[in-house]
Design a protein around this motif. Structure first.
Motif, PDB file in Angstrom:
ATOM      1  N   ASN A   1      37.262  17.664  12.193  1.00  0.00           N
ATOM      2  CA  ASN A   1      36.249  18.717  12.295  1.00  0.00           C
ATOM      3  C   ASN A   1      36.875  20.094  12.526  1.00  0.00           C
ATOM      4  O   ASN A   1      36.524  21.069  11.861  1.00  0.00           O
ATOM      5  CB  ASN A   1      35.272  18.404  13.433  1.00  0.00           C
ATOM      6  N   GLU A   2      37.800  20.170  13.481  1.00  0.00           N
ATOM      7  CA  GLU A   2      38.390  21.470  13.810  1.00  0.00           C
ATOM      8  C   GLU A   2      39.221  22.024  12.663  1.00  0.00           C
ATOM      9  O   GLU A   2      39.172  23.226  12.368  1.00  0.00           O
ATOM     10  CB  GLU A   2      39.250  21.366  15.073  1.00  0.00           C
ATOM     11  N   MET A   3      39.995  21.175  12.028  1.00  0.00           N
ATOM     12  CA  MET A   3      40.853  21.672  10.960  1.00  0.00           C
ATOM     13  C   MET A   3      40.033  22.124   9.758  1.00  0.00           C
ATOM     14  O   MET A   3      40.419  23.055   9.041  1.00  0.00           O
ATOM     15  CB  MET A   3      41.868  20.611  10.547  1.00  0.00           C
ATOM     16  N   ALA A   4      38.890  21.501   9.531  1.00  0.00           N
ATOM     17  CA  ALA A   4      38.013  21.942   8.447  1.00  0.00           C
ATOM     18  C   ALA A   4      37.556  23.376   8.692  1.00  0.00           C
ATOM     19  O   ALA A   4      37.516  24.199   7.766  1.00  0.00           O
ATOM     20  CB  ALA A   4      36.817  21.003   8.326  1.00  0.00           C
ATOM     21  N   GLY A   5      37.217  23.680   9.939  1.00  0.00           N
ATOM     22  CA  GLY A   5      36.798  25.042  10.276  1.00  0.00           C
ATOM     23  C   GLY A   5      37.926  26.046  10.125  1.00  0.00           C
ATOM     24  O   GLY A   5      37.735  27.152   9.602  1.00  0.00           O
ATOM     25  N   GLN A   6      39.110  25.647  10.582  1.00  0.00           N
ATOM     26  CA  GLN A   6      40.272  26.529  10.466  1.00  0.00           C
ATOM     27  C   GLN A   6      40.607  26.796   8.998  1.00  0.00           C
ATOM     28  O   GLN A   6      40.900  27.929   8.607  1.00  0.00           O
ATOM     29  CB  GLN A   6      41.479  25.908  11.154  1.00  0.00           C
ATOM     30  N   ALA A   7      40.611  25.742   8.195  1.00  0.00           N
ATOM     31  CA  ALA A   7      40.928  25.898   6.775  1.00  0.00           C
ATOM     32  C   ALA A   7      39.924  26.811   6.083  1.00  0.00           C
ATOM     33  O   ALA A   7      40.298  27.640   5.236  1.00  0.00           O
ATOM     34  CB  ALA A   7      40.964  24.528   6.096  1.00  0.00           C
ATOM     35  N   LYS A   8      38.655  26.664   6.430  1.00  0.00           N
ATOM     36  CA  LYS A   8      37.629  27.514   5.837  1.00  0.00           C
ATOM     37  C   LYS A   8      37.858  28.973   6.203  1.00  0.00           C
ATOM     38  O   LYS A   8      37.613  29.878   5.399  1.00  0.00           O
ATOM     39  CB  LYS A   8      36.240  27.059   6.302  1.00  0.00           C
ATOM     40  N   ASP A   9      38.338  29.220   7.417  1.00  0.00           N
ATOM     41  CA  ASP A   9      38.632  30.592   7.851  1.00  0.00           C
ATOM     42  C   ASP A   9      39.694  31.254   6.992  1.00  0.00           C
ATOM     43  O   ASP A   9      39.628  32.454   6.718  1.00  0.00           O
ATOM     44  CB  ASP A   9      39.130  30.599   9.309  1.00  0.00           C
ATOM     45  N   VAL A  10      40.715  30.487   6.584  1.00  0.00           N
ATOM     46  CA  VAL A  10      41.902  31.109   5.997  1.00  0.00           C
ATOM     47  C   VAL A  10      42.090  30.866   4.504  1.00  0.00           C
ATOM     48  O   VAL A  10      42.818  31.616   3.849  1.00  0.00           O
ATOM     49  CB  VAL A  10      43.183  30.641   6.733  1.00  0.00           C
ATOM     50  N   ASP A  11      41.483  29.829   3.959  1.00  0.00           N
ATOM     51  CA  ASP A  11      41.794  29.401   2.597  1.00  0.00           C
ATOM     52  C   ASP A  11      41.485  30.474   1.554  1.00  0.00           C
ATOM     53  O   ASP A  11      42.343  30.881   0.773  1.00  0.00           O
ATOM     54  CB  ASP A  11      41.030  28.108   2.282  1.00  0.00           C
ATOM     55  N   GLN A  12      40.262  30.952   1.557  1.00  0.00           N
ATOM     56  CA  GLN A  12      39.852  31.911   0.532  1.00  0.00           C
ATOM     57  C   GLN A  12      40.636  33.211   0.631  1.00  0.00           C
ATOM     58  O   GLN A  12      41.135  33.736  -0.374  1.00  0.00           O
ATOM     59  CB  GLN A  12      38.346  32.198   0.636  1.00  0.00           C
ATOM     60  N   ALA A  13      40.766  33.735   1.842  1.00  0.00           N
ATOM     61  CA  ALA A  13      41.436  35.027   2.012  1.00  0.00           C
ATOM     62  C   ALA A  13      42.925  34.956   1.708  1.00  0.00           C
ATOM     63  O   ALA A  13      43.504  35.898   1.151  1.00  0.00           O
ATOM     64  CB  ALA A  13      41.204  35.545   3.430  1.00  0.00           C
ATOM     65  N   SER A  14      43.578  33.846   2.076  1.00  0.00           N
ATOM     66  CA  SER A  14      45.009  33.694   1.780  1.00  0.00           C
ATOM     67  C   SER A  14      45.242  33.701   0.274  1.00  0.00           C
ATOM     68  O   SER A  14      46.149  34.379  -0.231  1.00  0.00           O
ATOM     69  CB  SER A  14      45.546  32.396   2.382  1.00  0.00           C
ATOM     70  N   ALA A  15      44.420  32.932  -0.448  1.00  0.00           N
ATOM     71  CA  ALA A  15      44.544  32.887  -1.905  1.00  0.00           C
ATOM     72  C   ALA A  15      44.206  34.240  -2.519  1.00  0.00           C
ATOM     73  O   ALA A  15      44.844  34.686  -3.483  1.00  0.00           O
ATOM     74  CB  ALA A  15      43.643  31.793  -2.469  1.00  0.00           C
ATOM     75  N   ALA A  16      43.198  34.905  -1.947  1.00  0.00           N
ATOM     76  CA  ALA A  16      42.801  36.218  -2.460  1.00  0.00           C
ATOM     77  C   ALA A  16      43.926  37.236  -2.306  1.00  0.00           C
ATOM     78  O   ALA A  16      44.139  38.074  -3.188  1.00  0.00           O
ATOM     79  CB  ALA A  16      41.546  36.705  -1.730  1.00  0.00           C
ATOM     80  N   LEU A  17      44.632  37.171  -1.196  1.00  0.00           N
ATOM     81  CA  LEU A  17      45.737  38.109  -0.972  1.00  0.00           C
ATOM     82  C   LEU A  17      46.791  37.968  -2.067  1.00  0.00           C
ATOM     83  O   LEU A  17      47.262  38.967  -2.635  1.00  0.00           O
ATOM     84  CB  LEU A  17      46.355  37.867   0.401  1.00  0.00           C
ATOM     85  N   VAL A  18      47.176  36.736  -2.371  1.00  0.00           N
ATOM     86  CA  VAL A  18      48.171  36.501  -3.421  1.00  0.00           C
ATOM     87  C   VAL A  18      47.642  36.990  -4.771  1.00  0.00           C
ATOM     88  O   VAL A  18      48.336  37.681  -5.521  1.00  0.00           O
ATOM     89  CB  VAL A  18      48.535  35.003  -3.491  1.00  0.00           C
ATOM     90  N   THR A  19      46.398  36.657  -5.079  1.00  0.00           N
ATOM     91  CA  THR A  19      45.794  37.070  -6.342  1.00  0.00           C
ATOM     92  C   THR A  19      45.670  38.585  -6.435  1.00  0.00           C
ATOM     93  O   THR A  19      45.961  39.187  -7.482  1.00  0.00           O
ATOM     94  CB  THR A  19      44.404  36.417  -6.498  1.00  0.00           C
ATOM     95  N   ASP A  20      45.252  39.205  -5.350  1.00  0.00           N
ATOM     96  CA  ASP A  20      45.081  40.658  -5.306  1.00  0.00           C
ATOM     97  C   ASP A  20      46.410  41.373  -5.545  1.00  0.00           C
ATOM     98  O   ASP A  20      46.506  42.316  -6.342  1.00  0.00           O
ATOM     99  CB  ASP A  20      44.504  41.048  -3.947  1.00  0.00           C
TER     100      ASP A  20
END
Length: 483
Positions: free
Chosen positions: A348-367
């Motif tokens: 449960n906790e790791m799902a929340g953590q991953a949701k916090d960082v997944d999109q933005a981390s990928a967006a940074l690389v793409t950006d």
């Protein structure tokens, strides 16, 4: 008079450099243009000339997305189906060997294996296994180099975190950002070379402390500058009410003249460092407000990073800010995201953590890639160690925890001359030991410096009679991940 001035400001390395230019006032002027920081360093006893790389760099700057608390490699990038097959069975003693465990599991009666609650799929040209927790990261698999074989000697959070940030498990050493700031200087004289951003997830957090971005024994001008989420992103940067810009300039000039007298009397280099800090703060007043303003970002950019990127202090907002700082010439942007310490309730906790960082981390690389900046910017994602393949406490396939595991864990790197679309290293079927291409923390530091054009063995500083470096007495560049 000229000789006195030169002897006062130049250290041995600078004298060597200028002598090769046939020393004279014209050469001094040329040297100051070629190397902006030529007259601002310490007598480090080093062969390294600050501001001059040892060789052509592949990267100009670094963005380090540090996941504080240690995300589990077994729920992210190191797929181990055998753990599901052997769910609840005992970890073979031959696999564990004589490893020292933390006090949290050392007295456990058994060590039941537990497979990931989440499924994995393969992505990209390397067919990299990535957990369903990271769907956005999976989309940029061809931009990533996933290293599955990081390892460290530290088994508890504070020494492990300090090791990654400073090259030593004890405090009072310069951080990696400070070493890079000292070694390369700033690309933008109106911004610090080293900045720090903090965010916190919903999981169990481990603290981060200012010692992690300390300048240690280097001049204080090289310490990291923390950006806050308050109305004033950099504390004490604004002029006091009633003080005009012109009055501030006159005050700084007067303080500088007084400090110059003190320096001539006492010779303390920290006096000059303080003057530089005052001047940096004055120049930052014009740059920082514009960088903090996200209103000029396009709707497409906001959508890419996610709605949280307009909420100050969130991980997404800090990723966007990291891009803006890097884009404006900040050498080293250090982002800490807390909350990855899942000793229990991991699914449960790791799902929340991953949701916090997944999109933005990928967006940074793409950006960065879309702006033509990824090739010259090294992006790093990872924590201080990994997680055990056995359950901490009673096994529950839907609600388990994992203890600290320093023997192998995963990080990813992108850009900055790192080979994209690859997976480096192999761990055993239990995800417990490295079987091929281990990467030590010292090796990691040596590789980062290498991409910036720095020979890690030459970037040294003499303090209290000893020469120090970020990699201490170890480290080798990981050539297998370089493009």
């Amino acid at each position: 008079m000229e000789k006195d001035i030169l002897e006062h400001y130049l250290n041995l390395n600078r004298r060597k450099f200028l002598s090769k230019l046939s020393l004279g006032l014209g050469s001094v002027a040329l040297g100051s243009l070629l190397i902006p920081d030529l007259f601002s360093g310490n007598d480090s006893g080093s062969d390294f000339i600050p501001g001059m790389p040892n060789f052509a760099p592949k990267a100009k700057r670094v963005i380090y997305l540090f996941q504080n608390g240690a995300p589990s490699q077994l729920e992210s990038f190191d797929y181990k189906p055998k753990l599901r097959e052997m769910m609840g069975q005992e970890l073979p003693p031959s696999v564990r060997g004589n490893q020292i465990l933390t006090g949290m599991t050392a007295k456990q009666a058994s060590f039941p294996l537990v497979g990931s609650y989440y499924d994995f799929k393969q992505y990209g040209q390397a067919r990299a296994w990535i957990s369903d927790l990271f769907p956005y990261t999976a989309k940029i698999a061809d931009d990533l180099c996933i290293i599955k074989t990081m390892y460290t000697e530290a088994i508890n959070h504070d020494p492990a975190l300090t090791f990654f940030q400073t090259g030593a498990q004890q405090g009072n050493r310069p951080s990696m950002g400070s070493w890079i700031s000292y070694g390369l200087g700033s690309e933008n004289k109106n911004l610090p070379a080293f900045t720090v951003l903090l965010s916190k997830g919903k999981g169990n957090g481990q603290g981060v402390y200012s010692k992690l971005w300390s300048n240690g024994f280097l001049d204080s001008i090289y310490q990291g500058i923390q950006f806050s989420t308050s109305e004033d992103p950099v504390l004490y940067l604004k002029d006091p009410d009633g003080l005009s810009r012109e009055e501030r300039r006159k005050m700084l000039d007067k303080v500088a003249s007084l400090n110059d007298l003190s320096y001539k009397q006492f010779g303390d280099p920290e006096i000059n460092a303080k003057v530089q800090q005052y001047e940096m703060a004055y120049r930052m007043q014009t740059e920082v407000p514009d960088i903090m303003d996200v209103s000029k970002e396009s709707d497409a950019t906001i959508k890419m990073y996610g709605p949280d990127c307009v909420v100050p202090g969130t991980y997404a907002a800090n990723c966007l800010l990291a891009r803006k700082l890097s884009e404006n010439g900040v050498r080293f942007v250090q982002l800490y995201h807390q909350g990855w310490d899942q000793h229990g309730n991991l699914p449960n906790e790791m799902a929340g953590q991953a949701k916090d960082v997944d999109q933005a981390s990928a967006a940074l690389v793409t950006d960065l890639k879309q702006r033509g900046l990824l090739d010259e910017t090294l992006v790093i994602w990872g924590g201080e160690f990994g997680r055990t393949n056995y359950s901490q406490g009673k096994l529950d396939a839907k609600n388990y925890g994992r203890d600290h595991h320093p023997r192998c864990f995963s990080i990813w790197m992108a850009g900055g001359g790192i080979k994209p679309g690859m997976v480096y290293g192999e761990t055993d079927d239990f995800g417990y030991n490295i079987v091929k291409n281990g990467v030590h923390v010292n090796d990691f530091h040596a590789t980062v410096l290498n991409q910036l054009g720095i020979d890690h063995e030459k970037l040294t500083f003499k303090s209290q009679g000893r020469r120090y470096r970020l990699t201490d007495v170890g480290g080798k560049v990981v050539r297998g991940i370089l493009s």
